[in-house]
Design a protein around this motif. Structure first.
Motif, PDB file in Angstrom:
ATOM      1  N   ILE A 139      -2.067   3.872   6.461  1.00  0.00           N
ATOM      2  CA  ILE A 139      -3.191   4.531   5.797  1.00  0.00           C
ATOM      3  C   ILE A 139      -3.442   3.921   4.425  1.00  0.00           C
ATOM      4  CG2 ILE A 139      -2.051   6.438   4.556  1.00  0.00           C
ATOM      5  CD1 ILE A 139      -4.186   8.280   5.820  1.00  0.00           C
ATOM      6  N   SER A 140      -2.387   3.445   3.774  1.00  0.00           N
ATOM      7  CA  SER A 140      -2.536   2.834   2.454  1.00  0.00           C
ATOM      8  C   SER A 140      -3.311   1.525   2.528  1.00  0.00           C
ATOM      9  CB  SER A 140      -1.157   2.592   1.832  1.00  0.00           C
ATOM     10  OG  SER A 140      -1.270   2.117   0.515  1.00  0.00           O
ATOM     11  N   TYR A 149      -7.054   2.141   2.526  1.00  0.00           N
ATOM     12  CA  TYR A 149      -7.689   2.728   1.349  1.00  0.00           C
ATOM     13  C   TYR A 149      -7.022   2.209   0.094  1.00  0.00           C
ATOM     14  CZ  TYR A 149     -10.583   5.933  -1.217  1.00  0.00           C
ATOM     15  OH  TYR A 149     -11.530   6.450  -2.061  1.00  0.00           O
ATOM     16  N   ASN A 182      -6.228   6.066  -4.777  1.00  0.00           N
ATOM     17  CA  ASN A 182      -5.128   7.014  -4.680  1.00  0.00           C
ATOM     18  C   ASN A 182      -5.014   7.575  -3.265  1.00  0.00           C
ATOM     19  OD1 ASN A 182      -4.950   6.607  -7.419  1.00  0.00           O
ATOM     20  ND2 ASN A 182      -5.687   8.633  -7.997  1.00  0.00           N
ATOM     21  N   VAL A 183      -3.782   7.769  -2.819  1.00  0.00           N
ATOM     22  CA  VAL A 183      -3.518   8.298  -1.482  1.00  0.00           C
ATOM     23  C   VAL A 183      -2.392   9.315  -1.569  1.00  0.00           C
ATOM     24  CG1 VAL A 183      -2.571   7.767   0.804  1.00  0.00           C
ATOM     25  CG2 VAL A 183      -4.303   6.270  -0.193  1.00  0.00           C
ATOM     26  N   ILE A 232      -0.334  11.812   1.488  1.00  0.00           N
ATOM     27  CA  ILE A 232      -0.249  12.336   2.856  1.00  0.00           C
ATOM     28  C   ILE A 232       1.051  13.138   3.000  1.00  0.00           C
ATOM     29  CG2 ILE A 232      -1.679  10.577   3.934  1.00  0.00           C
ATOM     30  CD1 ILE A 232       2.001  10.224   4.384  1.00  0.00           C
ATOM     31  N   PHE A 292      -7.314  14.345  -1.263  1.00  0.00           N
ATOM     32  CA  PHE A 292      -7.422  13.261  -0.288  1.00  0.00           C
ATOM     33  C   PHE A 292      -7.559  13.858   1.104  1.00  0.00           C
ATOM     34  CE2 PHE A 292      -5.621  10.025   2.568  1.00  0.00           C
ATOM     35  CZ  PHE A 292      -6.364   8.923   2.191  1.00  0.00           C
ATOM     36  N   SER A 294      -8.370  12.767   5.306  1.00  0.00           N
ATOM     37  CA  SER A 294      -8.445  11.616   6.207  1.00  0.00           C
ATOM     38  C   SER A 294      -8.469  12.063   7.661  1.00  0.00           C
ATOM     39  CB  SER A 294      -7.259  10.677   5.984  1.00  0.00           C
ATOM     40  OG  SER A 294      -6.040  11.379   6.096  1.00  0.00           O
ATOM     41  N   GLY A 306       2.809   9.276  -1.588  1.00  0.00           N
ATOM     42  CA  GLY A 306       1.525   8.928  -2.164  1.00  0.00           C
ATOM     43  C   GLY A 306       1.606   7.696  -3.043  1.00  0.00           C
ATOM     44  N   ILE A 316     -11.433   9.122   5.466  1.00  0.00           N
ATOM     45  CA  ILE A 316     -11.231   7.862   6.140  1.00  0.00           C
ATOM     46  C   ILE A 316     -11.526   8.068   7.617  1.00  0.00           C
ATOM     47  CG2 ILE A 316      -9.534   6.132   6.816  1.00  0.00           C
ATOM     48  CD1 ILE A 316      -8.106   6.589   4.256  1.00  0.00           C
TER      49      ILE A 316
END
Length: 435
Positions: free
Chosen positions: A71-72, A75, A78-79, A81, A325, A327, A420, A434
């Motif tokens: 996922i990083s 995108y 900033n993330v 999960i 965030f 997704s 994150g 996303i």
């Protein structure tokens, strides 16, 4: 510092023609002689000092880091999960899966060899997360909503309740408005009003047969009074495009468990909360080193360096930040190898009884919403190389003034609840999605 962490996962629309549901009972695919005596692993919630011993049991985080890496890469901002929240939702599908569908879920999630071992693993995790202590707040809840036209297998309903503390609620999904209101109210209550709507569109539920919703809310206080508001100053945070932004940066000086990793070319700092949780910060040595760090990181390297951490005097700078965030995860999970649950070949026959000529149940959407806030009082969030380690004469420094990673772990059971990356502390990323 105080942390609030909130994660929501919803699995929407297990598509099937409602008129094709069979009303007669059939044999469950599950063993009826499932042991009711779970030999729980030893969970230590009684840490009263700052001594740190890493979790010594078998870890369960290979999928966590694989998921985060995927996922990083999609995108660049900033993330955040929650691997455990996603795994809880997916394992409820695994409980009703057979054939290739079950194999994919077990293989990619790195589940134990048998269903009973998987149930024991998740029962231990949930036991730890659901233990109530005044030192922190952790609310976790999972519900499965199934349309009233479906005949749910009694064994499935019993298994998810006993092993995963998950209620199966029969509802009229065609009458979406009152159901969506009830689900949103439930999520809002668990998350202390941080998320008021997990489902934005009532129409997205009308053609569904089944919803799985998992909600996780965490708020913790630092074990020590590390960050004083009067020590917070404006400072520069260096972005990977050679720009800088001015932001509020917290400062602390004290004893922390700390290590420098030559494998990752990064510094690792542990900051404990009251109770059994801690945050780990991973700071690349160079300003533009975040992508290389993400490529190199894996649970085996992290475990090794946890055991090499030392109690040292460290000068710490961390920016305050807050962001949300969201997704949609189908494309990510397909890339990782979980495909069958989204296709007509899905075999989820352990959940409901259907005719042989019926279309197979399949997942049409998986959504995770998360958020985090870090400040002086805490965080609110809606995871054969030579090593040279040693005490140095001078104090260590951990100045997080450029992009870094973090993860929050339940150290008593070795479970990562959040992972994150911070690319820009000023980026709030409201309603990021996303596809």
């Amino acid at each position: 510092m105080c942390y609030l962490i909130v994660t929501y996962i919803i699995i929407l629309t297990l598509k099937q023609c409602k008129s094709e549901i069979m009303n007669n009972k059939s044999q469950s695919i599950f063993d009826t002689n499932v042991t009711r005596n779970i030999n729980h692993e030893i969970i230590n919630h009684n840490k009263t000092n700052n001594d740190f011993v890493p979790y010594q049991g078998e870890r369960f985080d290979i999928f966590d880091w694989t998921f985060f890496k995927s996922i990083s890469k999609k995108y660049s901002k900033n993330v955040i999960i929650s691997p455990i929240s996603l795994k809880i939702a997916l394992v409820l599908l695994y409980e009703g899966a057979q054939g290739e569908t079950a194999y994919e879920l077990a293989n990619i999630l790195q589940l134990p060899a048998t269903r009973n071992a998987t149930r024991k693993k998740f029962s231990n995790i949930l036991q730890s997360l659901q233990t109530n202590f005044t030192a922190y707040t952790l609310n976790i809840g999972t519900r499965i909503y199934i349309d009233s036209n479906i005949l749910v297998r009694q064994q499935y309903e019993a298994n998810v309740k006993f092993f995963y503390n998950t209620d199966v609620i029969i509802a009229n999904l065609s009458n979406a408005q009152p159901l969506v209101k009830a689900i949103n109210n439930w999520v809002n209550n668990i998350t202390n009003a941080n998320i008021d709507r997990i489902i934005e569109d009532d129409n997205s539920v009308k053609n569904s047969l089944m919803l799985i919703v998992n909600t996780l809310f965490f708020k913790g206080l630092w074990r020590g009074k590390y960050f004083s508001p009067e020590n917070t100053r404006n400072g520069k945070f260096y972005l990977i495009d050679n720009r800088t932004v001015d932001t509020s940066i917290m400062h602390a000086y004290g004893r922390f468990y700390y290590v420098e990793s030559s494998d990752l070319d990064a510094k690792i700092l542990r900051i404990p909360y009251d109770g059994q949780f801690a945050i780990y910060l991973l700071l690349p040595r160079i300003i533009n080193g975040i992508d290389e760090l993400i490529d190199k990181i894996n649970p085996f390297v992290l475990t090794r360096y946890m055991w090499l951490m030392q109690d040292l005097s460290v000068d710490v700078l961390i920016p305050k930040f807050k962001f949300d965030f969201s997704s949609h995860l189908e494309s990510i999970l397909r890339e990782l190898g979980i495909c069958d649950i989204f296709d007509d070949t899905a075999t989820l026959t352990g959940i409901a009884q259907t005719k042989r000529t019926s279309k197979r149940l399949k997942v049409s959407n998986i959504l995770q919403k998360a958020g985090i806030e870090i400040n002086e009082n805490g965080t609110t969030a809606y995871v054969a190389t030579e090593i040279e380690i040693g005490n140095k004469n001078q104090d260590e420094t951990f100045h997080a003034n450029h992009p870094f990673l973090f993860y929050i772990e339940d150290e008593s059971i070795g479970t990562i609840i959040y992972i994150g990356k911070i690319m820009n502390p000023l980026d709030t990323m409201d309603n990021v999605k996303i596809k």
